[in-house]
Design a protein around this motif. Structure first.
Motif, PDB file in Angstrom:
ATOM      1  N   ALA A   8       0.850  -1.171  -0.128  1.00 19.79           N
ATOM      2  CA  ALA A   8       0.027   0.083   0.008  1.00 19.79           C
ATOM      3  C   ALA A   8       0.788   1.281  -0.166  1.00 19.79           C
ATOM      4  CB  ALA A   8      -0.861   0.025   1.299  1.00 19.79           C
ATOM      5  N   VAL A   9       0.449   2.056  -0.840  1.00 21.66           N
ATOM      6  CA  VAL A   9       1.141   3.708  -0.848  1.00 21.66           C
ATOM      7  C   VAL A   9       0.091   4.380  -0.905  1.00 21.66           C
ATOM      8  CG1 VAL A   9       3.214   2.743  -1.829  1.00 21.66           C
ATOM      9  CG2 VAL A   9       1.390   3.541  -3.486  1.00 21.66           C
ATOM     10  N   ARG A  10       0.355   5.622  -0.515  1.00 23.14           N
ATOM     11  CA  ARG A  10      -0.693   6.670  -0.465  1.00 23.14           C
ATOM     12  C   ARG A  10      -0.297   7.757  -1.826  1.00 23.14           C
ATOM     13  NH1 ARG A  10      -3.547   8.176   4.795  1.00 23.14           N
ATOM     14  NH2 ARG A  10      -4.515   6.436   3.821  1.00 23.14           N
ATOM     15  N   THR A  11      -1.449   7.961  -2.452  1.00 27.00           N
ATOM     16  CA  THR A  11      -1.245   9.055  -3.625  1.00 27.00           C
ATOM     17  C   THR A  11      -0.847  10.399  -2.933  1.00 27.00           C
ATOM     18  OG1 THR A  11      -3.624   9.370  -3.958  1.00 27.00           O
ATOM     19  CG2 THR A  11      -2.428   7.665  -5.132  1.00 27.00           C
ATOM     20  N   ALA A  12      -0.545  11.237  -3.789  1.00 24.93           N
ATOM     21  CA  ALA A  12      -0.429  12.640  -3.360  1.00 24.93           C
ATOM     22  C   ALA A  12      -1.605  13.431  -3.085  1.00 24.93           C
ATOM     23  CB  ALA A  12       0.320  13.461  -4.349  1.00 24.93           C
ATOM     24  N   ALA A  94       2.320  10.608  -1.624  1.00 29.57           N
ATOM     25  CA  ALA A  94       2.028  11.499  -0.372  1.00 29.57           C
ATOM     26  C   ALA A  94       3.306  11.592   0.522  1.00 29.57           C
ATOM     27  CB  ALA A  94       0.912  10.830   0.562  1.00 29.57           C
ATOM     28  N   LYS A  95       3.307  12.226   1.532  1.00 25.36           N
ATOM     29  CA  LYS A  95       4.789  12.457   2.300  1.00 25.36           C
ATOM     30  C   LYS A  95       4.790  10.993   3.615  1.00 25.36           C
ATOM     31  CE  LYS A  95       5.046  16.396   4.291  1.00 25.36           C
ATOM     32  NZ  LYS A  95       5.299  17.791   5.033  1.00 25.36           N
ATOM     33  N   VAL A  96       5.862  10.505   3.589  1.00 21.18           N
ATOM     34  CA  VAL A  96       6.139   9.334   4.127  1.00 21.18           C
ATOM     35  C   VAL A  96       7.181   9.493   5.276  1.00 21.18           C
ATOM     36  CG1 VAL A  96       5.179   7.942   2.236  1.00 21.18           C
ATOM     37  CG2 VAL A  96       7.910   8.435   2.658  1.00 21.18           C
ATOM     38  N   ASP A  97       7.297   8.743   6.188  1.00 22.00           N
ATOM     39  CA  ASP A  97       8.237   8.439   6.955  1.00 22.00           C
ATOM     40  C   ASP A  97       8.989   7.289   6.350  1.00 22.00           C
ATOM     41  OD1 ASP A  97       7.370  10.240   8.907  1.00 22.00           O
ATOM     42  OD2 ASP A  97       7.012   8.821  10.576  1.00 22.00           O
ATOM     43  N   VAL A  98      10.428   7.168   6.547  1.00 28.28           N
ATOM     44  CA  VAL A  98      11.268   6.272   6.008  1.00 28.28           C
ATOM     45  C   VAL A  98      11.718   5.302   7.056  1.00 28.28           C
ATOM     46  CG1 VAL A  98      11.578   7.369   3.598  1.00 28.28           C
ATOM     47  CG2 VAL A  98      13.082   7.586   5.422  1.00 28.28           C
ATOM     48  N   ASN A  99      11.762   5.819   8.099  1.00 27.65           N
ATOM     49  CA  ASN A  99      12.468   5.152   9.366  1.00 27.65           C
ATOM     50  C   ASN A  99      11.441   5.188  10.608  1.00 27.65           C
ATOM     51  OD1 ASN A  99      15.132   4.867   7.943  1.00 27.65           O
ATOM     52  ND2 ASN A  99      15.740   6.941   8.717  1.00 27.65           N
ATOM     53  N   GLY A 100      11.902   4.306  11.428  1.00 29.41           N
ATOM     54  CA  GLY A 100      11.022   4.135  12.707  1.00 29.41           C
ATOM     55  C   GLY A 100       9.867   3.508  12.575  1.00 29.41           C
ATOM     56  N   ALA A 101       9.080   3.455  13.518  1.00 29.08           N
ATOM     57  CA  ALA A 101       8.001   2.808  13.767  1.00 29.08           C
ATOM     58  C   ALA A 101       6.734   3.185  12.716  1.00 29.08           C
ATOM     59  CB  ALA A 101       7.342   3.025  15.273  1.00 29.08           C
ATOM     60  N   GLU A 102       6.837   4.384  12.321  1.00 29.15           N
ATOM     61  CA  GLU A 102       5.700   4.811  11.201  1.00 29.15           C
ATOM     62  C   GLU A 102       6.329   4.689   9.803  1.00 29.15           C
ATOM     63  OE1 GLU A 102       2.586   5.269  12.285  1.00 29.15           O
ATOM     64  OE2 GLU A 102       3.211   4.769  14.027  1.00 29.15           O
ATOM     65  N   ALA A 103       7.350   3.951   9.725  1.00 33.84           N
ATOM     66  CA  ALA A 103       7.789   4.015   8.327  1.00 33.84           C
ATOM     67  C   ALA A 103       6.894   3.182   7.248  1.00 33.84           C
ATOM     68  CB  ALA A 103       9.262   3.074   8.201  1.00 33.84           C
ATOM     69  N   ALA A 104       6.844   3.918   6.132  1.00 32.16           N
ATOM     70  CA  ALA A 104       6.117   3.375   5.181  1.00 32.16           C
ATOM     71  C   ALA A 104       6.280   1.913   4.755  1.00 32.16           C
ATOM     72  CB  ALA A 104       6.255   4.202   3.864  1.00 32.16           C
ATOM     73  N   PRO A 105       5.466   1.064   4.529  1.00 33.07           N
ATOM     74  CA  PRO A 105       5.735  -0.304   4.267  1.00 33.07           C
ATOM     75  C   PRO A 105       6.871  -0.558   2.989  1.00 33.07           C
ATOM     76  CG  PRO A 105       3.312  -0.235   4.417  1.00 33.07           C
ATOM     77  CD  PRO A 105       4.084   1.303   4.669  1.00 33.07           C
ATOM     78  N   LEU A 106       6.786   0.161   2.089  1.00 38.36           N
ATOM     79  CA  LEU A 106       7.503   0.218   0.830  1.00 38.36           C
ATOM     80  C   LEU A 106       9.062   0.444   1.327  1.00 38.36           C
ATOM     81  CD1 LEU A 106       8.090   0.334  -1.864  1.00 38.36           C
ATOM     82  CD2 LEU A 106       7.615   2.771  -2.439  1.00 38.36           C
ATOM     83  N   PHE A 107       9.235   1.467   1.935  1.00 36.49           N
ATOM     84  CA  PHE A 107      10.587   1.819   2.615  1.00 36.49           C
ATOM     85  C   PHE A 107      11.152   0.739   3.535  1.00 36.49           C
ATOM     86  CE2 PHE A 107       9.779   5.599   0.386  1.00 36.49           C
ATOM     87  CZ  PHE A 107      10.921   6.212  -0.171  1.00 36.49           C
ATOM     88  N   ARG A 108      10.194  -0.018   4.216  1.00 30.92           N
ATOM     89  CA  ARG A 108      10.753  -0.959   5.184  1.00 30.92           C
ATOM     90  C   ARG A 108      11.503  -2.124   4.188  1.00 30.92           C
ATOM     91  NH1 ARG A 108       6.074  -1.595   9.921  1.00 30.92           N
ATOM     92  NH2 ARG A 108       6.328   0.372  10.627  1.00 30.92           N
ATOM     93  N   ALA A 109      10.355  -2.489   3.060  1.00 30.23           N
ATOM     94  CA  ALA A 109      10.856  -3.574   2.264  1.00 30.23           C
ATOM     95  C   ALA A 109      12.227  -3.086   1.617  1.00 30.23           C
ATOM     96  CB  ALA A 109       9.693  -3.791   1.429  1.00 30.23           C
TER      97      ALA A 109
END
Length: 159
Positions: A8-12, A94-109
């Motif tokens: 899942a990703v969020r559009t702008a 959309a704006k994302v977190d790339v680190n931490g507990a709220e990191a977007a699933p895409l960036f975790r992968a």
């Protein structure tokens, strides 16, 4: 990495989607920011998009405010900045977190697939780049790597 396109990703504009429309393409996924020392890399990212886009390549920009508050704007402000300043035509999300507990699933992968220096998974700064091959292979590039210096790697990934 075969399920990358199902994440899942969020559009702008705030809608929910996946990367399914990019399946089979070579992707360059980048955490971007409008007020960063690396912000001029938007021009190089756009140049890569224009050069290789018709050949099955896509740049995907994910604004991130985790590094020094360098992406403070909302989606409309970010879109206006990108359009007016760099004539960005590649896909922005959309704006994302790339680190931490709220990191977007895409960036975790992506971080798991391509760890950084000494095996660290954390993204160190804005404009970290992940080149995803058609086969799902992932290569990480540092924020200091200029998009124009990635042309060879993109060409190889394109086959």
């Amino acid at each position: 990495m075969s399920d990358l396109y199902d994440l899942a990703v969020r559009t702008a504009d705030g809608g929910d989607t996946t990367l399914a429309e990019y399946r089979g393409k070579v992707l360059l996924v980048v955490n971007v920011a409008s007020k960063c020392g690396f912000t001029p890399q938007y021009a190089g990212l756009e140049a890569l998009h224009r050069k290789f886009g018709s050949q099955g390549f896509a740049v995907l920009g994910f604004p991130c405010n985790q590094f020094g508050g360098q992406e403070p704007g909302d989606a409309a402000e970010i879109a206006t900045f990108c359009s007016l300043t760099y004539d960005v035509s590649f896909s922005m999300f959309a704006k994302v977190d790339v680190n931490g507990a709220e990191a977007a699933p895409l960036f975790r992968a992506l971080k798991k697939a391509a760890p950084g220096v000494l095996g660290s998974e954390a993204v160190k700064w804005n404009f970290t780049k992940f080149l995803v091959g058609r086969d799902g292979s992932v290569t990480r590039f540092a924020p200091t790597t200029k998009p124009e210096d990635m042309e060879g790697a993109v060409a190889v990934a394109m086959g």
